[in-house]
Scaffold this active site. Structure first.
Site, PDB file in Angstrom:
ATOM      1  N   ASN A   9     -68.128  11.835 -76.989  1.00 17.58           N
ATOM      2  CA  ASN A   9     -69.489  12.369 -76.935  1.00 17.58           C
ATOM      3  C   ASN A   9     -69.545  13.273 -75.711  1.00 17.58           C
ATOM      4  O   ASN A   9     -69.650  12.796 -74.582  1.00 17.58           O
ATOM      5  CB  ASN A   9     -70.449  11.179 -76.806  1.00 17.58           C
ATOM      6  CG  ASN A   9     -71.898  11.587 -76.970  1.00 17.58           C
ATOM      7  OD1 ASN A   9     -72.234  12.773 -76.925  1.00 17.58           O
ATOM      8  ND2 ASN A   9     -72.753  10.604 -77.153  1.00 17.58           N
ATOM      9  N   ARG A  89     -68.781  13.949 -81.427  1.00 20.91           N
ATOM     10  CA  ARG A  89     -70.200  14.034 -81.765  1.00 20.91           C
ATOM     11  C   ARG A  89     -70.652  15.469 -81.523  1.00 20.91           C
ATOM     12  O   ARG A  89     -70.534  15.983 -80.407  1.00 20.91           O
ATOM     13  CB  ARG A  89     -71.003  13.085 -80.893  1.00 20.91           C
ATOM     14  CG  ARG A  89     -72.474  13.198 -81.181  1.00 20.91           C
ATOM     15  CD  ARG A  89     -73.292  12.287 -80.304  1.00 20.91           C
ATOM     16  NE  ARG A  89     -74.693  12.542 -80.566  1.00 20.91           N
ATOM     17  CZ  ARG A  89     -75.663  12.173 -79.751  1.00 20.91           C
ATOM     18  NH1 ARG A  89     -75.387  11.553 -78.636  1.00 20.91           N
ATOM     19  NH2 ARG A  89     -76.905  12.440 -80.068  1.00 20.91           N
ATOM     20  N   HIS A 177     -80.243  13.264 -83.907  1.00 20.39           N
ATOM     21  CA  HIS A 177     -80.025  11.821 -83.745  1.00 20.39           C
ATOM     22  C   HIS A 177     -79.566  11.169 -85.057  1.00 20.39           C
ATOM     23  O   HIS A 177     -79.809   9.980 -85.289  1.00 20.39           O
ATOM     24  CB  HIS A 177     -81.300  11.110 -83.240  1.00 20.39           C
ATOM     25  CG  HIS A 177     -81.520  11.266 -81.760  1.00 20.39           C
ATOM     26  ND1 HIS A 177     -82.774  11.424 -81.220  1.00 20.39           N
ATOM     27  CD2 HIS A 177     -80.653  11.302 -80.722  1.00 20.39           C
ATOM     28  CE1 HIS A 177     -82.669  11.537 -79.903  1.00 20.39           C
ATOM     29  NE2 HIS A 177     -81.380  11.468 -79.580  1.00 20.39           N
ATOM     30  N   GLY A 207     -83.134  11.991 -74.724  1.00 15.01           N
ATOM     31  CA  GLY A 207     -83.737  12.695 -75.848  1.00 15.01           C
ATOM     32  C   GLY A 207     -84.460  11.661 -76.706  1.00 15.01           C
ATOM     33  O   GLY A 207     -84.027  10.511 -76.780  1.00 15.01           O
ATOM     34  N   ARG A 279     -87.298   4.184 -65.747  1.00 13.58           N
ATOM     35  CA  ARG A 279     -87.319   3.078 -64.779  1.00 13.58           C
ATOM     36  C   ARG A 279     -87.993   3.499 -63.479  1.00 13.58           C
ATOM     37  O   ARG A 279     -88.755   2.737 -62.891  1.00 13.58           O
ATOM     38  CB  ARG A 279     -85.899   2.586 -64.494  1.00 13.58           C
ATOM     39  CG  ARG A 279     -85.347   1.729 -65.613  1.00 13.58           C
ATOM     40  CD  ARG A 279     -83.869   1.553 -65.490  1.00 13.58           C
ATOM     41  NE  ARG A 279     -83.180   2.827 -65.683  1.00 13.58           N
ATOM     42  CZ  ARG A 279     -81.911   2.958 -66.014  1.00 13.58           C
ATOM     43  NH1 ARG A 279     -81.169   1.892 -66.161  1.00 13.58           N
ATOM     44  NH2 ARG A 279     -81.369   4.142 -66.199  1.00 13.58           N
ATOM     45  N   GLY A 324     -86.069   2.519 -75.848  1.00 18.99           N
ATOM     46  CA  GLY A 324     -86.456   1.724 -77.019  1.00 18.99           C
ATOM     47  C   GLY A 324     -85.859   0.327 -77.004  1.00 18.99           C
ATOM     48  O   GLY A 324     -86.492  -0.642 -77.436  1.00 18.99           O
ATOM     49  N   GLU A 325     -84.634   0.207 -76.471  1.00 21.24           N
ATOM     50  CA  GLU A 325     -83.958  -1.095 -76.490  1.00 21.24           C
ATOM     51  C   GLU A 325     -84.339  -1.964 -75.299  1.00 21.24           C
ATOM     52  O   GLU A 325     -84.300  -3.195 -75.389  1.00 21.24           O
ATOM     53  CB  GLU A 325     -82.437  -0.886 -76.507  1.00 21.24           C
ATOM     54  CG  GLU A 325     -81.945  -0.316 -77.819  1.00 21.24           C
ATOM     55  CD  GLU A 325     -80.503   0.172 -77.761  1.00 21.24           C
ATOM     56  OE1 GLU A 325     -79.709  -0.361 -76.968  1.00 21.24           O
ATOM     57  OE2 GLU A 325     -80.176   1.117 -78.524  1.00 21.24           O
ATOM     58  N   GLU A 358     -73.706   4.779 -81.763  1.00 24.71           N
ATOM     59  CA  GLU A 358     -73.262   6.057 -82.329  1.00 24.71           C
ATOM     60  C   GLU A 358     -71.737   6.162 -82.344  1.00 24.71           C
ATOM     61  O   GLU A 358     -71.162   6.744 -83.262  1.00 24.71           O
ATOM     62  CB  GLU A 358     -73.873   7.209 -81.512  1.00 24.71           C
ATOM     63  CG  GLU A 358     -75.373   7.316 -81.708  1.00 24.71           C
ATOM     64  CD  GLU A 358     -76.089   8.004 -80.559  1.00 24.71           C
ATOM     65  OE1 GLU A 358     -75.823   7.636 -79.391  1.00 24.71           O
ATOM     66  OE2 GLU A 358     -76.905   8.895 -80.817  1.00 24.71           O
TER      67      GLU A 358
HETATM   68  P1  ADP Z   1     -79.102   9.157 -73.486  1.00 25.01           P
HETATM   69  O1  ADP Z   1     -80.093   9.766 -74.420  1.00 25.01           O
HETATM   70  O2  ADP Z   1     -78.664  10.077 -72.390  1.00 25.01           O
HETATM   71  O3  ADP Z   1     -77.970   8.412 -74.178  1.00 25.01           O
HETATM   72  P2  ADP Z   1     -80.179   6.508 -72.929  1.00 25.01           P
HETATM   73  O4  ADP Z   1     -80.291   6.156 -74.373  1.00 25.01           O
HETATM   74  O5  ADP Z   1     -79.229   5.753 -72.085  1.00 25.01           O
HETATM   75  O6  ADP Z   1     -79.944   8.064 -72.699  1.00 25.01           O
HETATM   76  O7  ADP Z   1     -81.662   6.352 -72.312  1.00 25.01           O
HETATM   77  C1  ADP Z   1     -81.942   6.699 -70.997  1.00 25.01           C
HETATM   78  C2  ADP Z   1     -83.385   6.258 -70.695  1.00 25.01           C
HETATM   79  O8  ADP Z   1     -83.505   4.837 -70.896  1.00 25.01           O
HETATM   80  C3  ADP Z   1     -83.818   6.540 -69.259  1.00 25.01           C
HETATM   81  O9  ADP Z   1     -85.149   7.036 -69.233  1.00 25.01           O
HETATM   82  C4  ADP Z   1     -83.801   5.140 -68.641  1.00 25.01           C
HETATM   83  O10 ADP Z   1     -84.742   5.019 -67.603  1.00 25.01           O
HETATM   84  C5  ADP Z   1     -84.228   4.296 -69.809  1.00 25.01           C
HETATM   85  N1  ADP Z   1     -83.914   2.873 -69.598  1.00 25.01           N
HETATM   86  C6  ADP Z   1     -82.702   2.280 -69.603  1.00 25.01           C
HETATM   87  N2  ADP Z   1     -82.848   0.944 -69.308  1.00 25.01           N
HETATM   88  C7  ADP Z   1     -84.174   0.726 -69.116  1.00 25.01           C
HETATM   89  C8  ADP Z   1     -84.970  -0.424 -68.791  1.00 25.01           C
HETATM   90  N3  ADP Z   1     -84.428  -1.629 -68.611  1.00 25.01           N
HETATM   91  N4  ADP Z   1     -86.306  -0.264 -68.671  1.00 25.01           N
HETATM   92  C9  ADP Z   1     -86.872   0.959 -68.848  1.00 25.01           C
HETATM   93  N5  ADP Z   1     -86.184   2.074 -69.164  1.00 25.01           N
HETATM   94  C10 ADP Z   1     -84.857   1.958 -69.293  1.00 25.01           C
END
Ligand code: ADP
Length: 376
Positions: A9, A89, A177, A207, A279, A324-325, A358
């Protein structure tokens, strides 16, 4: 000798790699990420499943050097593993590519021609292809497209309200996505043995997009022609009145500055003036951080509502991606704003969290293209 697939990726200044077995659908043997490619202090972080890791900083001028550094980590960790395929990707496949393909010179040229459609994403992907080809000349290079999952969506959700000639020229709501969406469908099928007829996938990472899925097929994404549309994101603006862009251009803003504004200076970062990282905003007590979170959750709820309107109701809403997770308070606020949402039968939809994978989708695609190549 262990035969492996590299799931690659590649972004503009980073690459993420997973090394997966060829023989079967199984967890990665190791992962390696490189950040700050092009700098004196690029960071190479390699991990194996038992938790052991190596974390180094070194000068890596380009993607080729970064991939070389990953290859060294691979050799140290897995010994004489043979890379038989590299699955890339690729954010955009244009009108030309939907299913995963073997990448040879013709495909590489076709992808180069697509750069204007995704000027911020495709050059990194192509740099990854060139680097992987040089480093693993024996390996099959496989391209997997984030637009692919959406390619067969109904024409109604593929068009803009623009003259048809522009649709033919490629001005379409491609949607992105797609690998993440495929991963969510696979996992739901594995866990439940079936798929909901109407599903919405909210991928909330740096994103962010919301995808409407009907009987396992894309019915459209909140991201459209580019990765800018739909939800507010880390640094991207999301939905915006095109009249505002015309105004900025007429006021004398250059196209490059406008691109920077929309892709890199907007979204959570622009709203808060503090950070693109959720965060940081959650930890801040500044009113601007609160406003950024309010805008984000509202924009997500709005996009989920639009997707539900497209589907005529929704049975299941899935959250995935870093926010989301992991960010339960953000999810709760989005769900709280969607109290009116109903399934097509009139009941409340189910809200779920499903971690997206992914890289596993990349490896599965690579195995299929490998099998085709062997058969052909
Ligand atoms: P990418 O799209 O670059 O793969 P990610 O899916 O890792 O990025 O998402 C990054 C986002 O997820 C950031 O805004 C980060 O602050 C947020 N994030 C990751 N862990 C947490 C958490 N425990 N609580 C809140 N936000 C989080």
């Amino acid at each position: 000798m262990t035969e492996v697939i590299l799931a690659l990726n590649a972004g503009s200044s980073s690459i993420k790699i997973q090394v997966l077995p060829v023989a079967r659908d199984a967890p990665p043997l190791m992962t390696c990420t490189v950040e700050r490619i092009g700098s004196e202090n690029a960071r190479v972080l390699a991990r194996v499943p038992d938790g052991a890791k190596s974390d180094r900083e070194l000068s890596l001028p380009d993607h080729a050097a970064a991939l070389q550094a990953c290859a060294q980590e691979l050799e140290q960790t897995l010994g004489a593993a043979r890379v038989v395929a590299v699955a890339h990707r690729l954010v955009h496949g244009g009108k030309e590519f939907a299913a995963p393909v073997k990448i040879g010179p013709a495909e590489e040229q076709a992808l180069t021609d697509l750069i204007p459609l995704a000027p911020l994403h495709l050059p990194g992907g192509l740099a990854g292809i060139r680097a992987a080809r040089d480093l693993f000349p024996e390996a099959l290079q496989v391209g997997c497209f984030d637009t692919g999952f959406h390619a067969a969506k109904p024409r109604l959700h593929d068009r803009f309200a623009l003259p048809a000639r522009l649709y033919e020229a490629g001005l379409r709501r491609y949607g992105f996505h797609g690998l993440s969406c495929q991963s969510i469908l696979r996992k739901l099928q594995e866990v439940d043995g079936t798929l909901p007829g109407t599903l919405i996938i909210a991928h909330l990472g740096n994103g962010c997009s919301v995808t409407a899925v009907n009987d396992g097929r894309s019915f459209g994404s909140s991201m459209g022609f580019s990765t800018l549309d739909g939800m507010a994101m880390g640094t991207r603006c999301g939905r915006i009145d095109p009249g505002a862009l015309l105004y900025l251009l007429r006021e004398g803003m250059s196209v490059d500055d406008l691109e920077d504004l929309l892709y890199r200076e907007s979204g959570l970062l622009g709203l808060s003036g503090l950070s693109n990282d959720m965060r940081d905003l959650q930890a801040s007590d500044s009113p601007a951080a609160k406003e950024a979170i309010d805008y984000f959750t509202s924009s997500c709820a709005q996009e989920i509502s639009r997707a539900a309107a497209v589907l005529g109701g929704v049975e299941t809403v899935v959250f995935c991606g870093g926010i989301g997770e992991n960010a339960a308070p953000i999810r709760d606020r989005i769900i709280g704003a969607l109290g009116f949402l109903r399934s097509p039968e009139g009941g409340r939809p189910q809200f779920r969290v499903v971690p997206t994978d992914e890289e596993r989708e990349l490896a599965i695609a690579a195995r299929e293209v490998l099998a085709e190549a062997l058969a052909g």
